[in-house]
Design a protein around this motif. Structure first.
Motif, PDB file in Angstrom:
ATOM      1  N   LYS A 181      31.551   5.907  31.568  1.00  0.00           N
ATOM      2  CA  LYS A 181      30.736   6.080  30.367  1.00  0.00           C
ATOM      3  C   LYS A 181      29.308   5.601  30.607  1.00  0.00           C
ATOM      4  CE  LYS A 181      34.353   7.350  27.948  1.00  0.00           C
ATOM      5  NZ  LYS A 181      34.533   8.784  27.577  1.00  0.00           N
ATOM      6  N   LEU A 182      28.399   6.190  29.861  1.00  0.00           N
ATOM      7  CA  LEU A 182      27.062   5.651  29.722  1.00  0.00           C
ATOM      8  C   LEU A 182      27.066   4.745  28.497  1.00  0.00           C
ATOM      9  CD1 LEU A 182      24.875   8.845  30.324  1.00  0.00           C
ATOM     10  CD2 LEU A 182      25.246   6.951  31.917  1.00  0.00           C
ATOM     11  N   VAL A 183      26.561   3.536  28.660  1.00  0.00           N
ATOM     12  CA  VAL A 183      26.569   2.593  27.543  1.00  0.00           C
ATOM     13  C   VAL A 183      25.191   1.947  27.430  1.00  0.00           C
ATOM     14  CG1 VAL A 183      29.031   2.109  27.841  1.00  0.00           C
ATOM     15  CG2 VAL A 183      27.340   0.623  28.944  1.00  0.00           C
ATOM     16  N   ASP A 184      24.922   1.378  26.238  1.00  0.00           N
ATOM     17  CA  ASP A 184      23.693   0.624  26.052  1.00  0.00           C
ATOM     18  C   ASP A 184      23.949  -0.848  26.352  1.00  0.00           C
ATOM     19  OD1 ASP A 184      24.952  -0.475  23.799  1.00  0.00           O
ATOM     20  OD2 ASP A 184      23.960   0.902  22.415  1.00  0.00           O
ATOM     21  N   ASP A 185      22.953  -1.684  26.130  1.00  0.00           N
ATOM     22  CA  ASP A 185      23.093  -3.093  26.481  1.00  0.00           C
ATOM     23  C   ASP A 185      24.091  -3.833  25.596  1.00  0.00           C
ATOM     24  OD1 ASP A 185      21.489  -3.068  28.677  1.00  0.00           O
ATOM     25  OD2 ASP A 185      19.716  -3.919  27.697  1.00  0.00           O
ATOM     26  N   ASN A 186      24.496  -3.208  24.497  1.00  0.00           N
ATOM     27  CA  ASN A 186      25.528  -3.794  23.643  1.00  0.00           C
ATOM     28  C   ASN A 186      26.923  -3.281  23.984  1.00  0.00           C
ATOM     29  OD1 ASN A 186      23.707  -5.349  22.053  1.00  0.00           O
ATOM     30  ND2 ASN A 186      23.128  -3.480  20.952  1.00  0.00           N
ATOM     31  N   GLY A 187      27.006  -2.439  25.026  1.00  0.00           N
ATOM     32  CA  GLY A 187      28.295  -1.893  25.427  1.00  0.00           C
ATOM     33  C   GLY A 187      28.745  -0.694  24.630  1.00  0.00           C
ATOM     34  N   VAL A 188      27.871  -0.159  23.765  1.00  0.00           N
ATOM     35  CA  VAL A 188      28.214   1.002  22.946  1.00  0.00           C
ATOM     36  C   VAL A 188      28.061   2.278  23.771  1.00  0.00           C
ATOM     37  CG1 VAL A 188      27.625   2.331  20.884  1.00  0.00           C
ATOM     38  CG2 VAL A 188      27.491  -0.168  20.848  1.00  0.00           C
ATOM     39  N   THR A 189      29.079   3.138  23.736  1.00  0.00           N
ATOM     40  CA  THR A 189      29.021   4.393  24.486  1.00  0.00           C
ATOM     41  C   THR A 189      27.931   5.300  23.944  1.00  0.00           C
ATOM     42  OG1 THR A 189      31.377   4.293  25.027  1.00  0.00           O
ATOM     43  CG2 THR A 189      30.317   6.451  25.154  1.00  0.00           C
ATOM     44  N   ARG A 190      27.160   5.880  24.842  1.00  0.00           N
ATOM     45  CA  ARG A 190      26.077   6.792  24.478  1.00  0.00           C
ATOM     46  C   ARG A 190      26.253   8.120  25.194  1.00  0.00           C
ATOM     47  NH1 ARG A 190      22.161   4.955  20.692  1.00  0.00           N
ATOM     48  NH2 ARG A 190      22.164   2.674  20.687  1.00  0.00           N
ATOM     49  N   ARG A 191      25.925   9.192  24.490  1.00  0.00           N
ATOM     50  CA  ARG A 191      25.915  10.517  25.107  1.00  0.00           C
ATOM     51  C   ARG A 191      24.490  11.050  25.166  1.00  0.00           C
ATOM     52  NH1 ARG A 191      29.847  15.029  23.294  1.00  0.00           N
ATOM     53  NH2 ARG A 191      29.456  14.489  21.115  1.00  0.00           N
ATOM     54  N   LEU A 192      24.170  11.810  26.219  1.00  0.00           N
ATOM     55  CA  LEU A 192      22.880  12.476  26.337  1.00  0.00           C
ATOM     56  C   LEU A 192      23.033  13.896  25.816  1.00  0.00           C
ATOM     57  CD1 LEU A 192      21.824  11.222  29.896  1.00  0.00           C
ATOM     58  CD2 LEU A 192      21.210  10.261  27.669  1.00  0.00           C
ATOM     59  N   LEU A 193      22.583  14.134  24.604  1.00  0.00           N
ATOM     60  CA  LEU A 193      22.707  15.427  23.939  1.00  0.00           C
ATOM     61  C   LEU A 193      21.317  15.906  23.563  1.00  0.00           C
ATOM     62  CD1 LEU A 193      25.652  14.490  21.533  1.00  0.00           C
ATOM     63  CD2 LEU A 193      25.818  15.684  23.736  1.00  0.00           C
ATOM     64  N   GLY A 194      20.918  17.089  24.033  1.00  0.00           N
ATOM     65  CA  GLY A 194      19.576  17.538  23.716  1.00  0.00           C
ATOM     66  C   GLY A 194      19.184  18.816  24.403  1.00  0.00           C
ATOM     67  N   VAL A 195      17.951  18.841  24.935  1.00  0.00           N
ATOM     68  CA  VAL A 195      17.387  20.079  25.466  1.00  0.00           C
ATOM     69  C   VAL A 195      16.636  19.805  26.761  1.00  0.00           C
ATOM     70  CG1 VAL A 195      17.133  20.998  23.132  1.00  0.00           C
ATOM     71  CG2 VAL A 195      15.166  19.894  24.231  1.00  0.00           C
ATOM     72  N   ASN A 196      16.331  20.862  27.485  1.00  0.00           N
ATOM     73  CA  ASN A 196      15.398  20.845  28.597  1.00  0.00           C
ATOM     74  C   ASN A 196      14.024  21.299  28.091  1.00  0.00           C
ATOM     75  OD1 ASN A 196      16.859  20.718  31.566  1.00  0.00           O
ATOM     76  ND2 ASN A 196      18.235  21.418  29.967  1.00  0.00           N
ATOM     77  N   ARG A 197      12.978  20.709  28.658  1.00  0.00           N
ATOM     78  CA  ARG A 197      11.603  21.117  28.315  1.00  0.00           C
ATOM     79  C   ARG A 197      10.908  21.566  29.587  1.00  0.00           C
ATOM     80  NH1 ARG A 197       7.719  23.365  27.417  1.00  0.00           N
ATOM     81  NH2 ARG A 197       6.041  22.909  25.926  1.00  0.00           N
ATOM     82  N   SER A 198      11.074  22.846  29.920  1.00  0.00           N
ATOM     83  CA  SER A 198      10.570  23.386  31.177  1.00  0.00           C
ATOM     84  C   SER A 198       9.047  23.556  31.146  1.00  0.00           C
ATOM     85  CB  SER A 198      11.254  24.721  31.460  1.00  0.00           C
ATOM     86  OG  SER A 198      10.861  25.250  32.696  1.00  0.00           O
ATOM     87  N   GLY A 199       8.449  23.615  32.319  1.00  0.00           N
ATOM     88  CA  GLY A 199       7.012  23.847  32.438  1.00  0.00           C
ATOM     89  C   GLY A 199       6.368  22.994  33.504  1.00  0.00           C
TER      90      GLY A 199
END
Length: 507
Positions: A181-199
């Motif tokens: 998992k990816l987690v923050d400094d508090n141990g909370v699981t984080r997901r990378l959800l978003g977009v690509n910004r090409s250029g």
């Protein structure tokens, strides 16, 4: 992904960011010579050469230097530049010259491919060095033994406050890897959800700018309004390093400044910036080649040993104090199209060196991880697999070593890829996701619809994995996966699928 005429693998236009400038000190140096005939009055002559020296990035304990040499005298078949550091600086690596140092004395000699320097011609080179206490620019330069004097000018600094984004409301998390998992400094699981910004990958090398379309605060806010939590920013190594085939206004310090500014804006809206190397140097004309150009004008099968480790050392040094920034080492490796066997391809992928079918010396993923970690950076690193990052079949077997323990797998999928169904995902992705974080850095389809990415997102949501749509650019979605028709966030029919899905997620 590939870009429509400038892409990475049958994919649409791929752009790769523009950097911000840590332009901390600039010295323009003019190398001058004089000649006096016996009995004659001394008269001034044109300078024999000109040297521009810049510190284009500086951080605690290190800096990146850029040197441009212009020959104003007779044609040279080879050249050697020498100077002295005054404050104990030590060069650790360089490019576009053979760099060496003995004590305070530094020597930069031409490579075999850039030794010829005609009258009026210029060559750009650069290096990364350490410093402590002070970082004074060299006072004297010699070109092929001719002593030159320095005409110093003050250098610009980072852009002032008005160019900075507003203070963030919700800052993005400081990320690390915990198990799979990816987690923050508090141990909370984080997901990378978003977009690509090409250029940022293609505009600079094509001489047309740094980014494709606006990257101001309003345009970045429009991404956040889709409930995106991450933005992947493609980059070009020649533009970042300021090599002499790139227009100066789009290279080096100017490029760095633009990239850093975009990173600040992305973070200001609570999103995670993912910096990714998309286009790189190296001539490849074999199977799957996107171009025959030696320069970074298309997706190459693997990184190169000449520039890519230096690129990542510089990027990592620039952002090593900010674990909110994620590094994606290389967009879409495809050494499998050049080599004879899968084992050869995976070995090339990890170890680099001399790889069958690739004419330049390859930097393997282990080399790039070592370059990043050598700066002290502990940022999360993403590493894609083979077949344009669509094949993770032997990723675990050939996994590189990361002393920081912050390594994640990257994967790309489009409706036209080989591994584009649940059966393949269950057999090849699920085992990887069980051991390390898995990030689908690019998902998309070229149908101008979203039925395929709907399936991808459902599979990843079920397993709490990360994904980012390609791409936040106003291209024709019928020729490739373009999410928007306007930078205010107006979606295409394809983009509606990602936008509505992200907005419906409760995270």
């Amino acid at each position: 992904m590939r870009h429509p005429p400038h892409r990475s693998r049958l994919r649409l236009p791929a752009s790769h960011l523009s950097p911000l400038r840590p332009f901390l000190a600039t010295a323009a140096l003019v190398l001058a010579g004089t000649a006096v005939a016996p009995g004659a009055t001394a008269t001034s002559v044109a300078p024999s050469c000109t040297v521009e020296y810049q510190t284009v990035g500086q951080w605690d304990g290190g800096f990146q230097g850029a040197v441009t040499i212009t020959n104003n005298s007779a044609v040279m078949s080879s050249w050697q530049l020498t100077f002295d550091f005054a404050d104990g600086q030590r060069i650790t690596q360089g490019w576009s010259a053979k760099w060496s140092q003995s004590g305070t004395a530094v020597t930069a000699s031409n490579e075999s491919w850039n030794g010829s320097l005609g009258t009026g011609a210029s060559i750009s080179t650069g290096f990364i060095a350490s410093w402590s206490g002070k970082n004074t620019a060299p006072a004297t330069f010699k070109l092929n033994g001719a002593t030159c004097t320095m005409d110093s000018e003050p250098g610009p600094t980072d852009p002032p406050g008005p160019t900075d984004p507003p203070d963030p409301g919700d800052s993005p998390p400081l990320l690390k890897v915990s198990g799979n998992k990816l987690v923050d400094d508090n141990g909370v699981t984080r997901r990378l959800l978003g977009v690509n910004r090409s250029g940022g990958e293609f505009m600079c090398v094509q001489g047309r700018g740094i980014f494709d379309g606006p990257v101001d605060d309003a345009s970045v806010k429009a991404i956040a309004d889709w409930n995106a939590g991450a933005v992947r920013i493609p980059l070009n190594e020649e533009c970042w390093l300021g090599l002499d085939n790139i227009k100066p206004e789009y290279a080096g310090a100017n490029y760095l400044a633009a990239v850093k500014d975009l990173v600040r804006r992305v973070k200001a809206h609570g999103m995670t910036p993912i910096l990714e190397l998309h286009w790189s140097w190296g001539e490849y004309t074999g199977s799957g080649a996107g171009c025959s150009d030696i320069h970074a004008s298309c997706q190459k099968p693997m990184p190169n040993a000449r520039y890519t480790p230096s690129f990542w050392a510089s990027v990592a040094s620039t952002f090593k104090d900010d674990r909110a920034v994620v590094f994606d080492l290389f967009n879409e490796p495809y050494p499998d199209r050049a080599t004879s066997t899968p084992e050869q391809a995976w070995t090339c992928w990890r170890d680099g060196g001399t790889c069958s079918g690739i004419g330049y010396e390859v930097a393997g993923m282990q080399d790039l991880i070592d370059a990043v970690r050598g700066t002290g950076a502990e940022n999360v690193i993403l590493v894609g697999g083979l077949a344009w990052s669509n094949d993770l079949g032997q990723w675990l077997t050939h996994r590189p070593s990361d002393p920081a323990g912050n390594l994640a797998a990257a994967w790309h999928v489009y409706n036209f890829n080989y591994c584009s169904n649940e059966s393949c995902w269950n057999s090849t992705l699920a085992p990887v996701a069980a051991e390390v974080p898995l990030v689908a850095g690019e998902i998309g389809e070229n149908t101008c619809a979203h039925s395929f990415i709907d399936r991808v997102m459902a599979w990843f949501d079920e397993r709490k994995l990360s994904y980012l749509g390609w791409t936040w650019n106003t291209w024709d979605c019928s020729s490739g996966p373009s999410l928007i028709s306007n930078y205010d966030g107006t979606p295409t029919s394809y983009g509606i699928g990602l936008r509505d899905h992200l907005r419906a997620l409760d995270e």
